[in-house]
Design a protein around this motif. Structure first.
Motif, PDB file in Angstrom:
ATOM      1  N   ASN A 150       0.832  -1.199   0.000  1.00 47.44           N
ATOM      2  CA  ASN A 150       0.000   0.000   0.000  1.00 47.44           C
ATOM      3  C   ASN A 150       0.868   1.251   0.000  1.00 47.44           C
ATOM      4  O   ASN A 150       2.059   1.184   0.333  1.00 47.44           O
ATOM      5  CB  ASN A 150      -0.903   0.001   1.238  1.00 47.44           C
ATOM      6  N   PRO A 151       0.306   2.410  -0.365  1.00 48.67           N
ATOM      7  CA  PRO A 151       1.096   3.640  -0.400  1.00 48.67           C
ATOM      8  C   PRO A 151       1.766   3.986   0.934  1.00 48.67           C
ATOM      9  O   PRO A 151       2.836   4.593   0.952  1.00 48.67           O
ATOM     10  CB  PRO A 151       0.068   4.703  -0.785  1.00 48.67           C
ATOM     11  N   ASP A 152       1.151   3.601   2.063  1.00 50.39           N
ATOM     12  CA  ASP A 152       1.735   3.941   3.367  1.00 50.39           C
ATOM     13  C   ASP A 152       2.789   2.944   3.820  1.00 50.39           C
ATOM     14  O   ASP A 152       3.322   3.051   4.929  1.00 50.39           O
ATOM     15  CB  ASP A 152       0.642   4.066   4.427  1.00 50.39           C
ATOM     16  N   GLY A 153       3.116   1.967   2.970  1.00 52.36           N
ATOM     17  CA  GLY A 153       4.147   0.999   3.301  1.00 52.36           C
ATOM     18  C   GLY A 153       3.621  -0.310   3.861  1.00 52.36           C
ATOM     19  O   GLY A 153       4.356  -1.299   3.921  1.00 52.36           O
ATOM     20  N   CYS A 260       6.759  11.094 -10.286  1.00 50.78           N
ATOM     21  CA  CYS A 260       5.918   9.984  -9.828  1.00 50.78           C
ATOM     22  C   CYS A 260       6.197   8.704 -10.610  1.00 50.78           C
ATOM     23  O   CYS A 260       5.415   7.763 -10.560  1.00 50.78           O
ATOM     24  CB  CYS A 260       4.438  10.350  -9.897  1.00 50.78           C
ATOM     25  N   ALA A 261       7.318   8.647 -11.305  1.00 48.10           N
ATOM     26  CA  ALA A 261       7.607   7.493 -12.161  1.00 48.10           C
ATOM     27  C   ALA A 261       7.797   6.205 -11.372  1.00 48.10           C
ATOM     28  O   ALA A 261       7.570   5.117 -11.896  1.00 48.10           O
ATOM     29  CB  ALA A 261       8.856   7.772 -12.999  1.00 48.10           C
ATOM     30  N   SER A 262       8.195   6.295 -10.117  1.00 49.87           N
ATOM     31  CA  SER A 262       8.503   5.083  -9.357  1.00 49.87           C
ATOM     32  C   SER A 262       7.426   4.686  -8.357  1.00 49.87           C
ATOM     33  O   SER A 262       7.637   3.802  -7.532  1.00 49.87           O
ATOM     34  CB  SER A 262       9.828   5.279  -8.602  1.00 49.87           C
ATOM     35  N   CYS A 263       6.248   5.317  -8.412  1.00 49.24           N
ATOM     36  CA  CYS A 263       5.240   5.040  -7.388  1.00 49.24           C
ATOM     37  C   CYS A 263       4.279   3.936  -7.789  1.00 49.24           C
ATOM     38  O   CYS A 263       3.381   3.596  -7.034  1.00 49.24           O
ATOM     39  CB  CYS A 263       4.451   6.310  -7.043  1.00 49.24           C
ATOM     40  N   HIS A 264       4.422   3.379  -8.975  1.00 50.83           N
ATOM     41  CA  HIS A 264       3.577   2.277  -9.449  1.00 50.83           C
ATOM     42  C   HIS A 264       2.094   2.652  -9.453  1.00 50.83           C
ATOM     43  O   HIS A 264       1.232   1.850  -9.080  1.00 50.83           O
ATOM     44  CB  HIS A 264       3.798   1.029  -8.598  1.00 50.83           C
ATOM     45  N   SER A 265       1.823   3.874  -9.872  1.00 50.27           N
ATOM     46  CA  SER A 265       0.441   4.358 -10.020  1.00 50.27           C
ATOM     47  C   SER A 265      -0.371   4.168  -8.745  1.00 50.27           C
ATOM     48  O   SER A 265      -1.502   3.680  -8.768  1.00 50.27           O
ATOM     49  CB  SER A 265      -0.247   3.646 -11.192  1.00 50.27           C
ATOM     50  N   ALA A 266       0.203   4.561  -7.627  1.00 50.18           N
ATOM     51  CA  ALA A 266      -0.471   4.366  -6.340  1.00 50.18           C
ATOM     52  C   ALA A 266      -1.826   5.065  -6.295  1.00 50.18           C
ATOM     53  O   ALA A 266      -2.792   4.525  -5.730  1.00 50.18           O
ATOM     54  CB  ALA A 266       0.415   4.879  -5.206  1.00 50.18           C
ATOM     55  N   CYS A 267      -1.923   6.242  -6.898  1.00 56.32           N
ATOM     56  CA  CYS A 267      -3.191   6.978  -6.854  1.00 56.32           C
ATOM     57  C   CYS A 267      -4.279   6.239  -7.629  1.00 56.32           C
ATOM     58  O   CYS A 267      -5.448   6.240  -7.236  1.00 56.32           O
ATOM     59  CB  CYS A 267      -3.009   8.393  -7.386  1.00 56.32           C
ATOM     60  N   ASP A 268      -3.895   5.610  -8.749  1.00 52.00           N
ATOM     61  CA  ASP A 268      -4.862   4.833  -9.521  1.00 52.00           C
ATOM     62  C   ASP A 268      -5.346   3.636  -8.712  1.00 52.00           C
ATOM     63  O   ASP A 268      -6.527   3.284  -8.730  1.00 52.00           O
ATOM     64  CB  ASP A 268      -4.244   4.318 -10.820  1.00 52.00           C
ATOM     65  N   GLN A 269      -4.425   3.003  -7.999  1.00 51.07           N
ATOM     66  CA  GLN A 269      -4.751   1.770  -7.290  1.00 51.07           C
ATOM     67  C   GLN A 269      -5.735   1.996  -6.161  1.00 51.07           C
ATOM     68  O   GLN A 269      -6.582   1.140  -5.888  1.00 51.07           O
ATOM     69  CB  GLN A 269      -3.464   1.133  -6.732  1.00 51.07           C
ATOM     70  N   VAL A 270      -5.646   3.135  -5.482  1.00 51.22           N
ATOM     71  CA  VAL A 270      -6.500   3.341  -4.311  1.00 51.22           C
ATOM     72  C   VAL A 270      -7.860   3.925  -4.657  1.00 51.22           C
ATOM     73  O   VAL A 270      -8.772   3.890  -3.817  1.00 51.22           O
ATOM     74  CB  VAL A 270      -5.818   4.272  -3.274  1.00 51.22           C
ATOM     75  N   CYS A 271      -8.038   4.439  -5.859  1.00 50.68           N
ATOM     76  CA  CYS A 271      -9.302   5.099  -6.212  1.00 50.68           C
ATOM     77  C   CYS A 271     -10.463   4.103  -6.148  1.00 50.68           C
ATOM     78  O   CYS A 271     -10.485   3.122  -6.892  1.00 50.68           O
ATOM     79  CB  CYS A 271      -9.219   5.702  -7.609  1.00 50.68           C
ATOM     80  N   VAL A 294      -5.066  11.652  -3.122  1.00 53.27           N
ATOM     81  CA  VAL A 294      -4.219  12.708  -2.566  1.00 53.27           C
ATOM     82  C   VAL A 294      -3.386  12.152  -1.414  1.00 53.27           C
ATOM     83  O   VAL A 294      -2.177  12.420  -1.307  1.00 53.27           O
ATOM     84  CB  VAL A 294      -5.087  13.890  -2.085  1.00 53.27           C
ATOM     85  N   ASP A 295      -4.013  11.354  -0.543  1.00 52.84           N
ATOM     86  CA  ASP A 295      -3.281  10.741   0.558  1.00 52.84           C
ATOM     87  C   ASP A 295      -2.218   9.783   0.044  1.00 52.84           C
ATOM     88  O   ASP A 295      -1.107   9.724   0.587  1.00 52.84           O
ATOM     89  CB  ASP A 295      -4.248   9.985   1.476  1.00 52.84           C
ATOM     90  N   ALA A 296      -2.557   9.005  -0.992  1.00 50.25           N
ATOM     91  CA  ALA A 296      -1.586   8.062  -1.556  1.00 50.25           C
ATOM     92  C   ALA A 296      -0.372   8.802  -2.103  1.00 50.25           C
ATOM     93  O   ALA A 296       0.773   8.377  -1.918  1.00 50.25           O
ATOM     94  CB  ALA A 296      -2.242   7.235  -2.660  1.00 50.25           C
ATOM     95  N   CYS A 297      -0.622   9.937  -2.751  1.00 47.05           N
ATOM     96  CA  CYS A 297       0.481  10.729  -3.294  1.00 47.05           C
ATOM     97  C   CYS A 297       1.315  11.324  -2.164  1.00 47.05           C
ATOM     98  O   CYS A 297       2.545  11.401  -2.254  1.00 47.05           O
ATOM     99  CB  CYS A 297      -0.065  11.830  -4.200  1.00 47.05           C
TER     100      CYS A 297
END
Length: 343
Positions: A150-153, A260-271, A294-297
């Motif tokens: 998850n985005p928060d680790g 944001c190239a290395s975040c693996h589209s975290a914002c897309d995943q949590v929507c 926004v939180d994921a970012c």
């Protein structure tokens, strides 16, 4: 190893100091408002806060009969002028006030009702998360599995045993929805009494059976399709929102897109609506302003001195975001991984 630990520590610190109002994180506030409205939705008929009693033929509002006085008019106890005034004051004006409030909020801030209050959407999000634990996806129609991280680790591992939670929850929510809706139409004491005694009337049994099956299918297969295209309240909020270029919107700092190239589209995943938050506003028609992207970012960019790339914006910045078109977005330098789409 040290770098990984440092990043984890930064993310943990960010989690403790996430965007907040009055000391509570935004998502905590959202859960509280959703829970409160869900309880209100279930309990409103029980306490006669609001329901339409088909036996009486009129609404009950805060324990009082809410009628247009047409029976008195038919009996000759009201004049035509008084009956007309009742229709305006008790019928048209309350409906206009409620509809106007919902549309104004949508015009100004987007689908806040959907993301922050709607009891159906709280069920959607609950089933999304449980289904993700079962199959690694929030929707049966997602083309790819989400990363376990998850985005928060933290991590959400996939385990098929969670199907034993998905199906009972789906059926349970469907039956609850059917029963609650029936209490909006018939006296709750009668409905719950008949169910406890196992003696529902023929019409009640038909309603509960058909409604439960319909909600079960919708909750399991078409949650996002309904929210996007089938909900009239959501549709009109979206139309109002799209009509205001200065309305609050999730803005993407496209000039920093490479960050944001290395975040693996975290914002897309949590929507929860399975949208792509970095897209242009016209492609975010069904956004419910939940702020999870926004939180994921915030989390994935915790170590970035320039901060997150996604932020709620309004007025001139929102107008600029609304004016941005798909062709211009595609012309920007490539940044994040492939967009995740689903229903």
């Amino acid at each position: 190893m040290i770098g990984t630990q440092a990043t984890a520590a930064i993310r943990a610190e960010l989690a403790r100091h996430a965007r907040s109002w009055l000391g509570l994180p935004v998502q905590r506030w959202r859960r509280l408002t959703q829970t409160g409205f869900f309880l209100l939705f279930v309990c409103a008929p029980l306490f006669d806060i609001l329901r339409l009693d088909l036996n009486l033929g009129h609404f009950i509002l805060f324990g009082f009969d809410w009628t247009l006085g047409l029976d008195d008019f038919a009996a000759g106890r009201l004049s035509t002028a008084q009956a007309s005034l009742n229709i305006v004051l008790r019928g048209f004006l309350p409906l206009a006030a409620v509809a106007g409030t919902v549309l104004y909020v949508g015009w100004k801030w987007g689908r806040l009702y959907c993301g922050w209050l709607c009891p159906h959407f709280s069920v959607v999000e609950t089933l999304n998360q449980v289904l993700r634990r079962a199959i690694g996806k929030q929707s049966l129609w997602d083309t790819k599995q989400q990363p376990a991280r998850n985005p928060d680790g933290s991590e959400t591992p996939r385990d098929a045993l969670w199907w034993f939670a998905v199906l009972p929850l789906t059926i349970g929510f469907a039956m609850l929805w059917a029963v609650v809706l029936l209490t909006y139409l018939l006296p709750p004491a009668e409905v719950y009494g008949n169910l406890l005694n196992g003696t529902p009337t023929r019409n009640q049994a038909i309603f509960l059976t058909v409604a439960s099956l319909a909600f079960c299918v919708e909750f399991l297969f078409a949650r996002h399709l309904f929210c996007r295209y089938g909900c009239a309240v959501g549709l009109f909020q979206s139309l109002a929102w799209m009509g205001n270029d200065k309305a609050m919107v999730v803005g993407f700092s496209r000039t920093r897109a490479r960050d944001c190239a290395s975040c693996h589209s975290a914002c897309d995943q949590v929507c929860p609506m399975r949208l792509n938050p970095r897209n242009v506003k016209r492609m975010m028609f069904a956004c419910v302003q939940c702020g999870q992207c926004v939180d994921a970012c915030d989390h994935t960019q915790a170590a970035n001195p320039d901060g997150a790339l996604l932020n709620w914006v309004h007025d001139l910045r929102a107008e600029s975001e609304a004016a941005f078109n798909t062709r211009a977005a595609r012309a920007m330098p490539p940044a994040c991984g492939s967009a995740h789409t689903g229903s």
